[in-house]
Each structure stands twice: as structure tokens, then as C-alpha cells.
Write a protein that holds these residues in place. Structure first.
Motif: not given
Ligand SMILES: [Zn+2]
Ligand SMILES: [Zn+2]
Length: 502
Positions: A424-438
Motif C-alpha cells: 500500500f502507498v505510505p499513509g494508506v491503511v487496510a480496510h479502505t478504498w485506497q488499500a483496495a486500489a493499491c
């Protein structure tokens, strides 16, 4: 016969003892970096295994992408599980499917005899996190599941490690049994707990696992023990205007239970967590609800502390029922333990993670990362390129933010070690759409390769060194001395196949 792998480990242990003995106050990371650098020249089995991981990687990068697209919920990962089983079968593993009453659970095995080394794989998605591989909120299908915990990478990366290691073992006549555990429903379904109950880990010597994250680090222990349950209140329905006095509201009980928990919150340790939703709040405002339900999770770094909190939560539920003249059914849905540390395994895992090292972003990946980080809260974005480095080995701090996993239960039964890799991109935590994108991009896939390589070389070290396996067992006995494994899931309960819909 002692192979080069065993020699590397022995030499590493000796160096560690010498350095510790003379009281050098080096940061662990520097120490291991220096050791890993000095060892890497001799580590030809590792080089061979890393090469095999790279050779096999296109198939598993594609598998991670396909599973990311399937995005199936726990115990319903039919296509994802079948895909991984097919790859492992084609690679020469024997596969037993549908284990422990779990339709999507399976075990793939290569080799025979001792030691038995197992690598864990997960492949379930999370509800509502459907997301394209884009740096802004773009669901592929609104409301559909998505891989917000990166389990598409977890399952495919662990399979890649197993396949590469199997090829190495075959070519070099390495004795022992290598297993891949296809473990369903990590997200709340506790697939591994039912596998333990079915005795599937009984003969395993060491378990290895990994998890997607935004950095590269060994996880020596940690995670919160967790218990979850549905509190279903039964009341009496009535016309809410014409005859409210005839009604007994189950929703009132749910709300009073919530209020009771909020008052309790002040009087529990600050590293405990209690969180809930109203999973049924009645059908219409003009009907006094005769059923209502609160779905609750409670967590603590210690299962014993959690048990005490849980007893109070049940009393609050009973009190709410008494106040509202309703009745209460409590259905325990899930439970997982904290992870038991293993210092012997952590030492070798750290050395290997240092040896494999991180990776750098391309210009395109940097661009994606910067665009994605714009959606994160201010101040939450580390400015370093985390993926390129490996964090020093740290002791688990029970006051640091943490989550829960059914790997915890495995670690109470078998010496276990795991690590996280920068998917995951730095700053992104699991269980988010950002994590799903990465998890659907080359950033996720590069992190997955770090994990596959580290898993494979660490498992190879275990096959090469009976002493390392003995040390792992000794440390396991030390860490679990005076305690007995237990799960709060009632005895005889079957895997809750439709728990996501209950
Ligand atoms: Zn998760
Ligand atoms: Zn996860």
C-alpha cells in the motif's frame, strides 16, 4: 547433512551472540543490515530461490489481479480458491479441498517427512470496498465487495512462495513436507480456527505468514484478541400511535445496551476496543419493533482481559432486556486470539527480509502514490519512500494501534512468524478504498514479490536447519508456558458460511 542454509543460520546466531555479549547498542535494523550484507555472498540457496520466485512471478501477479477482480466474500471465495488450487496442482502439489467443513478451504502438499512447514494463504474480500485501480474513489460496482485488505496479494504471493520453494526442494533433493493452507474467511469468519479444531495443524512444525501493509517489517507477535456476537432482542409489536402501551420495543433495548456500553467504556483499559452497529433496528417507525439486533466486536491485546470485558458486555445486554421487558439471544459469531511472538523465528525472518530488501517506485508509481495521498487526512502521510526500506525488528507494543486475525489462533498451536510487505502507498491503511486500489496495481504486486521471496527463503532455512526448528519450538513453549489455548467460539459450532448475510 547440514546445508548452506543451516550454516548461514548458525553463523548468524553466533554473530548475534557475540554482538549482544559485548553490549553493542546498535539499532537492530543496522545490525541485521550489516549481517545480511555479510551473509548474502554465501547465501546461494537463497539466490536460487529468489530466481525461481522471479521466474514464476508472471503467473501469480496475474492470479493476484484475477482474485482482485473476483473480490469474493468470506466462505464464498469459490473462484479465487479454485484458481489457486489449479495453479498449485499444476505445479505438482497434491490438493485436498473442502477441508474442515469449509467449502473454499484447502491444503496443498508437496514432499514428505519432517519438518512440516506451512505457509498460510487468504483470499477473501471486504463488503462495500469495490474500487478500480485508480487514485480517486471509483467503485467498479457500487456497494460490491473489494480487496481492501489486499488478500488477493496475500493468497497469490504465498502460493508463489510455495511453488518456487517446491521447485528448489525438488531440484536439490530437500527432505520435508511443504504445505500451503488455503484459509477462507479471515475477515470475521475465523476460517483458521475451524481448521485448528479439525486437527489440520496438529503435525505442523512451523507456520509462516505475511500480510499487505504500507511498510516492510517482521511481525513478532501482536494483534488483538477479538470476540464478536449478535445480540438479538425480542419484544412485542404494536401500533406505535394507537396502542404503544401494548408494545415492548426491541429497539429500545438495543439503544439502552449501546448507552450502557458507552458508560462502561470509561472503565476498561484504553487499549481495548468495543465497536458495534445496529444490524436490525425495526421495520417502520409506526410499528413498535418486536425484533432488533446489535452486532458487536470487542478486542484487547490480552484474551484474559477481553474475557472480563465480555462478561460485562453480556450483563449490559441482560440489563437492557430487563429494563424493556424484552428477551435476549446472544450468538457468538467469531473469536480470534492475539499472536504469540517467536523470537527464534523473528531473528531469521528479519535477516531474510533485510536480505531481500524493499523496492523503489517508478515515476508512474510515484505519480499514482502522490495522487492517492491527496485523499488521506492531513498529517497522515509519511514523506519517506517506505517501500524501499525494511523496518528494524521491534517488540510488539500493546498500546500501538492494531487489528485482529485468526493467525493468532494458529500461533497458539504452532510456532509462527509473519511479516508485512509494502503493498500500500505510505499513509494508506487496510480496510479502505485506497488499500483496495493499491492491491490492484504494480505497487501491490511489487510488495507481493518481496513477501514471496522472504517466505520462500525463510521456509528453505527451516528445511535446512533442524536446530532452527528446535529453537522455534523451544521459544514457543517459553512464550506459552502456563497458558492453555482456547477459543470463545462455542464447541461444535460449524463455520458460519453465511455470516456476512446473517
Ligand atoms: Zn482485514
Ligand atoms: Zn487482512
Amino acid at each position: 547433512m547440514q546445508s548452506a542454509g543451516a550454516w548461514v543460520y548458525t553463523r548468524l546466531s553466533r554473530k548475534m551472540k557475540i554482538l549482544t555479549g559485548i553490549g553493542l547498542k546498535l539499532r537492530t535494523g543496522c545490525l541485521f543490515a550489516a549481517l545480511a550484507a555479510s551473509l548474502s555472498a554465501q547465501s546461494s540457496p537463497h539466490k536460487e530461490i529468489v530466481k525461481l520466485v522471479e521466474q514464476n512471478s508472471p503467473t501469480y501477479i496475474q492470479a493476484s489481479k484475477t482474485i482482485w477482480e473476483y473480490a469474493e466474500l468470506g466462505y464464498h471465495e469459490e473462484k479465487s480458491s479454485t484458481l489457486l488450487q489449479r495453479h498449485l496442482k499444476e505445479a505438482g502439489f497434491g490438493v485436498e479441498a473442502g477441508v474442515a467443513d469449509e467449502p473454499t478451504g484447502f491444503i496443498a502438499t508437496y514432499g514428505k517427512g519432517r519438518p512440516v512447514v506451512a505457509i498460510l494463504g487468504e483470499f477473501d474480500a471486504l463488503p462495500g470496498l469495490s474500487q478500480a485501480a485508480a487514485p480517486d474513489r471509483s467503485p467498479v460496482k457500487a456497494g460490491a465487495p473489494g480487496h481492501g485488505c489486499g488478500h488477493n496479494l496475500l493468497g497469490a504471493g504465498a502460493a508463489l512462495a510455495a511453488v518456487a520453494l517446491k521447485q528448489y526442494m525438488e531440484a536439490n533433493h530437500v527432505a520435508g513436507t511443504l504445505r500451503y493452507y488455503g484459509t477462507p474467511a479471515e475477515e470475521g469468519g475465523d476460517g483458521k480456527v475451524y481448521m485448528i479444531r479439525a486437527g489440520l495443524f496438529r503435525d505442523v512444525d512451523v507456520v509462516l505468514h505475511w500480510h499487505p501493509a504500507s511498510s516492510n517489517a517482521v511481525m513478532n507477535g501482536g494483534a488483538l484478541a477479538l470476540t464478536s456476537a449478535k445480540f438479538l432482542f425480542h419484544g412485542v409489536a404494536a401500533h406505535a400511535a394507537f396502542a404503544p402501551e401494548r408494545g415492548r420495543s426491541a429497539l429500545d433495548a438495543v439503544m439502552l445496551m449501546g448507552t450502557g456500553i458507552e458508560f462502561m467504556r470509561e472503565h476498561i483499559p484504553s487499549n481495548a476496543r468495543v465497536h458495534y452497529i445496529v444490524s436490525n433496528g425495526g421495520a417502520a417507525p409506526n410499528v413498535v419493533p418486536d425484533t432488533a439486533e446489535l452486532f458487536l466486536y470487542a478486542r484487547s491485546p490480552s484474551l484474559a482481559t477481553l474475557d472480563g470485558i465480555w462478561a460485562r458486555i453480556e450483563k449490559i445486554g441482560q440489563g437492557a432486556a430487563l429494563m424493556t421487558e424484552t428477551t435476549l439471544d446472544i450468538k457468538i459469531l467469531g473469536s480470534s486470539n492475539n499472536i504469540v511472538a517467536n523470537d527464534a523465528l523473528a531473528t531469521i525472518a528479519q535477516a531474510n527480509l533485510e536480505e531481500i530488501g524493499g523496492y523503489r517506485y517508478t515515476a508512474e508509481e510515484k505519480h499514482f502514490a502522490q495522487a492517492l495521498q491527496k485523499s488521506l487526512p492531513a498529517g497522515s502521510v509519511p514523506d519517506s519512500e517506505l517501500a524501499a526500506s525494511v523496518e528494524p525488528l521491534r517488540k510488539f507494543d500493546p498500546n500501538q494501534p492494531s487489528a485482529s486475525t485468526d493467525v493468532g489462533d494458529v500461533s497458539w498451536n504452532v510456532p509462527t512468524i509473519g511479516f508485512v510487505a509494502a503493498t500500500f502507498v505510505p499513509g494508506v491503511v487496510a480496510h479502505t478504498w485506497q488499500a483496495a486500489a493499491c492491491a490492484g496495481t504494480s505497487i501491490g504486486q511489487k510488495g507481493m514479490l518481496v513477501a514471496a521471496k522472504t517466505l520462500a527463503v525463510t521456509a528453505a532455512d527451516l528445511f535446512a536447519s533442524p536446530q532452527l526448528v528446535r529453537d522455534a519450538k523451544q521459544d514457543f513453549l517459553r512464550q506459552t508456558a502456563g497458558t492453555t489455548y482456547k477459543s470463545e467460539i462455542p464447541a461444535g459450532q460449524k463455520p458460519p458460511i453465511d455470516y456476512g448475510k446473517m
